[in-house]
Design an enzyme around this catalytic site. Structure first.
Site, PDB file in Angstrom:
ATOM      1  N   SER A  68       0.849  -1.194   0.000  1.00 22.34           N
ATOM      2  CA  SER A  68       0.000   0.000   0.000  1.00 22.34           C
ATOM      3  C   SER A  68       0.890   1.251   0.000  1.00 22.34           C
ATOM      4  O   SER A  68       1.764   1.364  -0.841  1.00 22.34           O
ATOM      5  CB  SER A  68      -0.955  -0.053   1.197  1.00 22.34           C
ATOM      6  OG  SER A  68      -1.981   0.900   1.056  1.00 22.34           O
ATOM      7  N   GLU A  72      -1.563  -3.027  -8.080  1.00 25.96           N
ATOM      8  CA  GLU A  72      -2.840  -3.307  -7.419  1.00 25.96           C
ATOM      9  C   GLU A  72      -3.382  -1.992  -6.903  1.00 25.96           C
ATOM     10  O   GLU A  72      -2.641  -1.014  -6.762  1.00 25.96           O
ATOM     11  CB  GLU A  72      -2.655  -4.316  -6.267  1.00 25.96           C
ATOM     12  CG  GLU A  72      -1.790  -3.820  -5.104  1.00 25.96           C
ATOM     13  CD  GLU A  72      -2.540  -3.076  -4.000  1.00 25.96           C
ATOM     14  OE1 GLU A  72      -3.719  -3.380  -3.750  1.00 25.96           O
ATOM     15  OE2 GLU A  72      -1.947  -2.160  -3.397  1.00 25.96           O
ATOM     16  N   HIS A 117      -4.825  -5.489  -1.431  1.00 26.98           N
ATOM     17  CA  HIS A 117      -5.637  -5.132  -0.265  1.00 26.98           C
ATOM     18  C   HIS A 117      -6.722  -6.139   0.118  1.00 26.98           C
ATOM     19  O   HIS A 117      -7.443  -5.905   1.086  1.00 26.98           O
ATOM     20  CB  HIS A 117      -6.290  -3.766  -0.487  1.00 26.98           C
ATOM     21  CG  HIS A 117      -5.347  -2.621  -0.269  1.00 26.98           C
ATOM     22  ND1 HIS A 117      -4.424  -2.236  -1.209  1.00 26.98           N
ATOM     23  CD2 HIS A 117      -5.162  -1.790   0.792  1.00 26.98           C
ATOM     24  CE1 HIS A 117      -3.727  -1.192  -0.749  1.00 26.98           C
ATOM     25  NE2 HIS A 117      -4.153  -0.908   0.444  1.00 26.98           N
TER      26      HIS A 117
END
Lengths: 305, 305
Positions: B108, B205, B275
């Site tokens: 992230s 992602e 995630h």
């Protein structure tokens, strides 16, 4: 390079270089826009739909090019923003646009086109309302008229007339304006459409972004040296994301104090331009003087050209 | 450069280079992480709160530096992402980190640190679960263990074991992996922390982004020449924004067909990293071979070093 301003009765070309809309809304808003006092010519693909885009990338570029080429069209105002300018820009023919300079107006996603045409061609473009915008606010409307309807661009912005405006590091400056939507400006970084902010007065606005996201974008601009070499800053509407009011957060003012004010440049905060009801028009590439004592932003001579 | 892998009983340093969290959650998750079989050492500022950040920028950098310097710490795993790595990175001392190479894991917002340490130092870092993550999924856990617990990084990813995986332009390739969170990668463009994707296999992602926003980011990466010179692509979890299901939209597959597949590079879609519940660990800087006939991603020799 400042194109000829228009007059009432002249023809405004309407294009959709980014997002699509429903025919009913488009027709209604074009009718409203015509009632402002202009004749209109509607791009061939303004009603197109391709996902969220108003037609495929090449046809949106085709509409834009055609409006510049068309001698019957005196100025170009985008129908709306949304998203899509970045996908269309690679298809523009800048040489053709240079030979047919015109008033070009829009904001939000259109930020990319405004700053790119100015950067590559020196064409002064206008960050202001679009055909879909609400022109009922008199300040919005007068500001738009003053900016696009007179070759002298003889408008001034009286900072004292806006209760919300705050000023910092109040040293008078002159410089050329660039800027627009913060998200869009960040999405241009690293690309051929990257904004050039050196020695410019940078204006920024955004809507519906979370505070941490505004932080991230200002941090990116700073790390990319896009803030360090500016002459000053004008911050507009930054309506926060309404789901972003949780406990652990900075306020927008705290963020400005962390990321903008330490740069020690003259800074105007809360000037009403951008996505809210009141949206005053700013010339991208236009030279302005900011006089903090008088509370005025005025065009300077080179702007009038 | 691949740091020594760790073993059960060794000490993992826990830091929060980005977002903050509540003490109760931090304590609970550290306890869970310890139960995986590691001793832990908790950074001095992991419990700090400064807006949405886990302390001011310099103290988050201080915690990170200290964990690299501390000889009792065998590997570093971030507590969580959120936002804040970009604000902290300017305060790192890369020379010190280079003299104390260690396993470093997160994803992230941590994407920025992973790719920066690899780009500047050649240190192989790990895009994988964090202390706050849910390790109950066996694939997630095994993949994490295999990646960080063995100097040989002796893991393989069996594409056939994931029903969701799709493959395109299936030419076998070898190359070094870089990548992570799409938003974070785009927010690095134009800055000193910009990702280098040339001759790399790029994995991407993102979560909770609107489709037009994913479009905008892929468009930016493409215009910044970050896709053109890649060897191939691995796309992970892209959980769409749940409020973004309106009429005029592309599907994620349509977007991939528009923006990724025309580049004619070997592409894996829907590998479960990122995630969602299942989050397999990928080495940033690690050399892998993708064998489409066998359906395998395996480390290659230079990766083992």
């Amino acid at each position: 390079m400042l194109a000829h301003g228009i007059k009432f009765g002249k023809t405004v070309g309407i294009i959709s270089p980014a997002g699509c809309d429903d025919a009913e809304i488009i027709n209604k808003k074009i009718s409203d826009f015509r009632n402002l006092g202009f004749n209109v010519k509607v791009g061939a693909h303004v009603f197109d739909k391709y996902g969220y885009l108003a037609g495929e990338d090449k046809v949106r570029a085709y509409d834009l090019m055609n409006m510049f080429i068309d001698d019957e069209v005196d100025a170009i105002v985008c129908f709306r923003g949304g998203y899509g300018s970045a996908r269309m820009l690679p298809y523009l023919d800048l040489g053709v646009i240079k030979r047919h300079p015109k008033i070009f107006c829009g904001y939000s996603d259109i930020t990319l086109i405004l700053n790119y045409l100015y950067k590559k061609l020196g064409l002064i473009t206008f960050h202001g309302p679009m055909v879909k915008s609400d022109f009922s606010d008199l300040t919005t409307r007068d500001s738009f008229f003053n900016a696009v309807m007179d070759r002298s661009c003889n408008y001034k912005i009286d900072l004292n007339s806006f209760d919300s405006v705050q000023v910092h590091n109040t040293k008078n400056i002159s410089g050329k304006l660039v800027g627009g939507n913060l998200s869009i400006i960040c999405s241009s970084l690293g690309t051929p459409f990257e904004i050039d902010t050196k020695d410019k007065i940078l204006f920024l606005e955004d809507v519906n972004e979370k505070i941490y996201s505004i932080d991230r974008m200002l941090t990116q601009l700073n790390l990319a040296n896009k803030l360090k070499y500016c002459k000053g800053f004008i911050l507009g509407n930054f309506t926060p994301n309404e789901n972003d009011m949780k406990e652990h957060n900075f306020t927008l003012n705290e963020l400005i104090a962390q990321k903008i004010l330490p740069l020690r440049k003259p800074t105007i905060v809360n000037l009403p331009f951008g996505h809210e009801h009141q949206n005053i028009t700013l010339p991208v590439g236009g030279s302005v003087k900011i006089d903090f004592e008088a509370g005025l932003i005025t065009p300077v001579k080179e702007f009038v050209l």
